[in-house]
Design a protein around this motif. Structure first.
Motif, short mmCIF file in Angstrom:
data_model
loop_
_atom_site.label_atom_id
_atom_site.label_comp_id
_atom_site.label_asym_id
_atom_site.label_seq_id
_atom_site.Cartn_x
_atom_site.Cartn_y
_atom_site.Cartn_z
N SER A 75 -16.73 -14.63 -28.27
CA SER A 75 -15.33 -14.64 -28.64
C SER A 75 -15.40 -14.31 -30.36
O SER A 75 -16.18 -14.60 -31.01
CB SER A 75 -14.73 -16.07 -28.60
OG SER A 75 -14.83 -16.34 -27.18
N LEU A 76 -14.13 -14.01 -30.75
CA LEU A 76 -14.18 -13.33 -31.91
C LEU A 76 -12.82 -14.13 -32.82
O LEU A 76 -11.75 -14.69 -32.34
CB LEU A 76 -13.61 -11.88 -31.99
CG LEU A 76 -14.58 -10.92 -31.58
CD1 LEU A 76 -14.17 -9.51 -31.34
CD2 LEU A 76 -15.94 -11.01 -32.41
N PRO A 77 -13.20 -14.19 -34.17
CA PRO A 77 -14.25 -13.93 -34.99
C PRO A 77 -15.55 -14.65 -34.64
O PRO A 77 -15.38 -16.06 -34.08
CB PRO A 77 -13.66 -14.17 -36.24
CG PRO A 77 -12.87 -15.34 -36.13
CD PRO A 77 -12.03 -15.00 -34.95
N PHE A 84 -9.24 -8.64 -24.35
CA PHE A 84 -9.62 -10.05 -24.28
C PHE A 84 -9.25 -10.67 -22.68
O PHE A 84 -7.97 -10.18 -22.31
CB PHE A 84 -8.80 -10.98 -25.20
CG PHE A 84 -9.04 -10.27 -26.54
CD1 PHE A 84 -10.24 -10.28 -27.21
CD2 PHE A 84 -8.07 -9.55 -27.20
CE1 PHE A 84 -10.34 -9.87 -28.44
CE2 PHE A 84 -7.97 -8.86 -28.28
CZ PHE A 84 -9.32 -9.09 -29.04
N SER A 85 -9.97 -11.28 -22.06
CA SER A 85 -9.86 -11.66 -20.75
C SER A 85 -9.37 -12.91 -20.59
O SER A 85 -8.98 -13.41 -19.50
CB SER A 85 -11.14 -11.36 -19.89
OG SER A 85 -12.12 -12.07 -20.37
N LEU A 86 -9.67 -13.90 -21.52
CA LEU A 86 -9.25 -15.51 -21.45
C LEU A 86 -8.31 -15.85 -22.37
O LEU A 86 -8.39 -15.13 -23.40
CB LEU A 86 -10.71 -16.19 -21.44
CG LEU A 86 -11.49 -15.87 -20.40
CD1 LEU A 86 -12.75 -16.49 -20.63
CD2 LEU A 86 -11.22 -16.20 -19.11
N LYS A 87 -7.69 -16.73 -22.38
CA LYS A 87 -6.81 -17.59 -23.36
C LYS A 87 -7.49 -18.18 -24.49
O LYS A 87 -7.04 -18.64 -25.42
CB LYS A 87 -5.52 -18.12 -22.46
CG LYS A 87 -4.71 -17.36 -21.88
CD LYS A 87 -3.52 -18.10 -21.26
CE LYS A 87 -2.48 -17.21 -20.30
NZ LYS A 87 -1.40 -17.91 -20.03
N LYS A 88 -8.78 -18.81 -23.81
CA LYS A 88 -9.29 -19.70 -24.57
C LYS A 88 -10.73 -18.95 -24.75
O LYS A 88 -11.28 -18.19 -24.00
CB LYS A 88 -9.52 -20.91 -24.09
CG LYS A 88 -8.04 -22.03 -24.04
CD LYS A 88 -8.33 -23.45 -23.54
CE LYS A 88 -6.71 -23.76 -23.39
NZ LYS A 88 -6.61 -25.02 -22.98
N ILE A 139 -15.88 -16.06 -13.90
CA ILE A 139 -14.34 -15.76 -13.73
C ILE A 139 -14.46 -14.87 -14.93
O ILE A 139 -13.51 -13.58 -14.90
CB ILE A 139 -13.61 -16.96 -14.19
CG1 ILE A 139 -13.76 -18.15 -13.03
CG2 ILE A 139 -12.16 -16.81 -14.41
CD1 ILE A 139 -12.91 -19.35 -13.15
N PHE A 140 -14.92 -14.95 -16.16
CA PHE A 140 -14.81 -13.88 -17.26
C PHE A 140 -15.09 -12.44 -16.50
O PHE A 140 -14.65 -11.54 -16.96
CB PHE A 140 -15.71 -14.55 -18.47
CG PHE A 140 -15.97 -13.47 -19.46
CD1 PHE A 140 -14.89 -12.89 -20.32
CD2 PHE A 140 -17.28 -12.80 -19.42
CE1 PHE A 140 -15.15 -11.79 -21.18
CE2 PHE A 140 -17.58 -11.94 -20.31
CZ PHE A 140 -16.59 -11.35 -21.03
#
Length: 374
Positions: free
Chosen positions: A11-13, A68-72, A83-84
């Protein structure tokens, strides 16, 4: 010219070295691409492309698309990663693109969906992923164009399990380095750049500084670690983004890589020991400065470094006195510093992000020719 998709579980950053690897590869892949899309789990909404370009000192004029594929942030368990990976598939609009995955699970899912891709492997595979790749033989999936191993060490570790692979070490970008090292300058400031994770030798360096009072030690890369510093000749700096690191190199007279027997990728423990597999980005960045390197003599590092040619190795590197001797030795040898500097720059030129990108394109083009024949 091809479309390129790059999949990462990061995940970024991020303050991980992996993020430098990813953005520098995208930077050097971009010139031969129609479009580039980075797929990752999550991004802080305030982390703009302009900030990314500045942090990683990107040179390309082509803007990456970041999806981006996820909210978290991604949880470190198989279900979340699966799932990702499924969501990654939906984001790949053109399955005939050049696809590179830093995710083992995404590679598994792409194989199940008959999508050809490259898989980057930088450390030992563990947990349920290990079962899938080793026991169910996904390493040999015909949909993996090539398994890309980061070092000969990890390639050797898996060579009985997979034949379809190439070894591509990390690298550096000469465009980042505008340093003119002077071997005639007195050695005074000794720098360490990198993480403070276990096995990187931080506490070792603090002890070393206490027995080398004539030198100033600068340790750059502290995150949340608790470090007790008792020496006046030591300065500790927080983690720096690449662009700031590049500027700080100019102040160094010597660069250190005091890796220990076991090397972790976190501050917590040695659960992921990479000491036999690593290809440290900082090693290539060090080489690109031309500033002499003193390093622990480890087999995996000898794939790149040669004692008294492009570095000084400390053979019995757990003995602190040997490090003191190495520092005193190189400090008195101007001609040797000049030789090491020259050869370091030559090594860095060979192991560049540009050459790494060229090799991937070459393998991909060979694959396309064979695929079209069949």
């Amino acid at each position: 010219m091809d479309n390129i998709y790059y999949i990462t579980e990061l995940s970024l950053p991020s303050d991980k070295a992996q993020s430098v690897h990813i953005f520098k590869m995208l930077d050097n892949l971009s010139n031969n691409s129609t479009s580039i899309t980075l797929i990752c789990p999550h991004k802080n909404t305030n982390y703009t492309y302009k900030k990314i370009k500045n942090d990683y000192n990107l040179h390309t004029k082509k803007k990456f698309e970041i999806k981006f594929s996820l909210k978290k942030n991604l949880k470190n368990n198989f279900l979340s990663r699966f799932i990702f990976s499924l969501k990654c598939i939906k984001l790949i609009k053109d399955r005939n693109s050049l696809i590179i995955s830093r995710s083992i699970i995404a590679s598994l899912v792409m194989s199940l969906f008959s999508i050809y891709h490259f898989l980057e492997i930088h450390q030992e595979i563990k947990g349920f992923s290990k079962f899938l790749f080793l026991k169910l033989n996904f390493f040999k999936s015909k949909y993996i164009i090539k398994n890309i191993f980061i070092s000969k060490g990890i390639a050797s570790f898996y060579k009985s399990k997979v034949k379809n692979y190439i070894v591509l070490h990390d690298g550096s970008d000469k465009r980042d380095f505008k340093i003119k090292y002077n071997p005639n300058k007195k050695v005074k400031n000794i720098y360490y750049f990198g993480s403070f994770y276990k096995g990187r030798g931080i506490n070792f360096l603090l002890k070393l500084a206490s027995i080398c009072p004539n030198f100033n030690f600068h340790l750059v890369g502290k995150r949340n670690e608790k470090i007790k510093n008792y020496s006046k000749n030591v300065k500790i700096y927080s983690f720096m983004k690449l662009k700031k690191v590049l500027s700080s190199f100019k102040k160094a007279d010597l660069l250190l890589m005091p890796y220990q027997k076991r090397v972790s990728i976190s501050s917590d423990d040695y659960k992921d020991n990479i000491s036999n597999f690593m290809s440290p980005i900082k090693m290539f960045e060090y080489l690109s400065t031309g500033i002499p390197i003193i390093s622990s003599e480890k087999k995996v590092l000898k794939e790149i470094l040669i004692n008294k040619k492009n570095c000084i190795f400390v053979k019995e590197y757990e003995n602190i006195v040997n490090w003191k001797k190495a520092i005193n030795y190189i400090s008195k040898k101007k001609k040797l510093r000049k030789k090491i500097s020259y050869n370091a720059l030559a090594t860095a030129k060979k192991f560049s992000w540009k050459n790494r990108a060229k090799k991937i394109f070459s393998e991909y083009n060979l694959f396309k020719k064979e695929y079209e024949k069949n």
